[in-house]
Design an enzyme around this catalytic site. Structure first.
Site: not given
Length: 392
Positions: A31, A29, A88, A154
């Site tokens: 960010e 993943d 992504d 998180y």
């Protein structure tokens, strides 16, 4: 599972990648931030196997991401698992010119398991694991440093849960025999051509102000110019010039650069600055679109008659019935434009007329269009009847 501290140096990253390369799959993943840039800015990358997980700081000074890219785009032995991974994949493509492969997208897989067309990550985790995710850090500015432990935890949670969900999804797909249905979808997602976008094609994303070849030629030239400016300055397209202003310039081009000062959406400085001069050069070099370049009046639609539009509606009803029976999202089987094409008489190049889609839906869809299948009601319930059976 071992959770590592934030990785900020190349040696630690290389050691992690060496271990992950021995895993059958990794969950991935990212960010990122893109509000103020043309290119999405990768701010954090999370990765996990069944044994360990880590967040990697791509903004750390001196960190070489080459080992990570080697794992994601060149190692064919490790499956890369994403959820709704389009953005992504775009980031990886922008940084390497390649896309992760082989890959598995759990949002796409969820369509084959009856979760709907675009199930969110939180809903998927809650449905399959019973966990309610903490959403408190989702609006974090991931480009700011330092990141605190709560933010990192998180972010890592996205891949640790994914590592648990993925094998369960695979088992369910094996049980219902739908795994092979996803192969084509996963290959399509991993196709690098989906992310290779030429500036010359930028005009096709805009609302067309006219079908006049000269106007569209100017729009094509201006959109390509803006795309190059945005990429070069790494600014959002709208920061260069708004779509409406671009269309206005294509429809009513000024005779000289001085006239740019009268265009709504441009400041008076465009009358004399360098970017205004480059805009005028783009206009001067534009050519009317040729007949083969002119877009259809309704892109990707074959031009439905009223009767064909009704048939298309019947096909959509049939699709809902067959998708419900199969326990999958309708979008996995067919798209609206394919149904419209079939209703309009197209028989070549449609995915629903080959492979598993034909067996699950396409055969009945073709029979419906060609009059061998009909809708009927019995005791207030909708059912399908075949013309040949009725005749017999």
């Amino acid at each position: 599972m071992q959770i590592h501290p934030l990785i900020t140096d190349t040696a630690t990253l290389a050691a992690l990648v060496e271990r992950l390369a021995r895993s059958p799959f990794v969950a991935v993943d990212t960010e990122f931030m893109r509000e103020n840039t043309y290119w999405p800015e990768l701010c954090l990358l999370q990765i996990a196997s069944t044994e360990e997980a880590a967040a990697i700081d791509p903004l750390a000074e001196g960190l070489d991401l080459t080992p990570l890219w080697d794992l994601l785009v060149d190692n064919e032995e490790v499956l890369k698992v994403f959820h709704a991974g389009g953005q992504d994949l775009e980031i990886v493509y922008n940084m390497t010119g390649k896309t992760p492969h082989p890959l598995f997208d759990t949002q796409v897989a969820a369509m084959a398991l009856g979760f709907g067309e675009q199930v969110g990550y939180s809903n998927l985790i809650e449905s399959m694991l019973g966990h309610t995710l903490d959403k408190g850090a989702r609006f974090t500015d991931w480009s700011r440093r330092p990141l605190d432990k709560r933010q990192i935890d998180y972010a890592i949670g996205d891949v640790t849960h994914l590592v648990t969900v993925f094998p369960r999804m695979v088992q369910k797909l094996k049980k219902n025999g739908r795994g092979v249905w996803l192969d084509e979808e996963m290959e399509r997602l991993a196709d690098p051509s989906s992310f290779a976008f030429a500036p010359e094609d930028a005009w096709r994303r805009l609302k067309l102000p006219s079908r006049n070849p000269a106007v569209l030629g100017r729009l094509k030239a201006l959109a390509a110019w803006r795309e190059s400016e945005a990429r070069g300055k790494n600014l959002p397209r709208g920061r260069i010039i708004k779509d409406d202003t671009l269309s206005e310039l294509a429809g009513h081009p000024p005779k000289s650069q001085d006239g740019l000062g009268q265009v709504r959406g441009l400041s008076p400085g465009w009358r004399t600055n360098d970017i205004g001069a480059r805009l005028m050069q783009a206009l001067a070099g534009s050519q009317p679109l040729g007949p083969d370049e002119l877009p259809d009046r309704e892109p990707r639609r074959p031009g439905l008659t009223k009767d064909a539009a009704l048939v298309s509606d019947l096909l959509k009803l049939l699709l809902k019935i067959r998708a419900k029976e199969a326990g999958v999202a309708p979008k996995l089987i067919a798209r609206s434009d394919e149904l419209e094409s079939l209703a309009a008489g197209v028989r070549e190049g449609l995915a629903i007329l080959s492979g598993w889609r034909f067996e699950e839906f396409g055969r009945d869809a073709l029979d419906l269009v060609e009059g061998r299948l009909a809708f009927a009601t019995e005791n207030g319930k909708l059912k399908m009847t075949r013309a040949l059976e009725n005749a017999a």
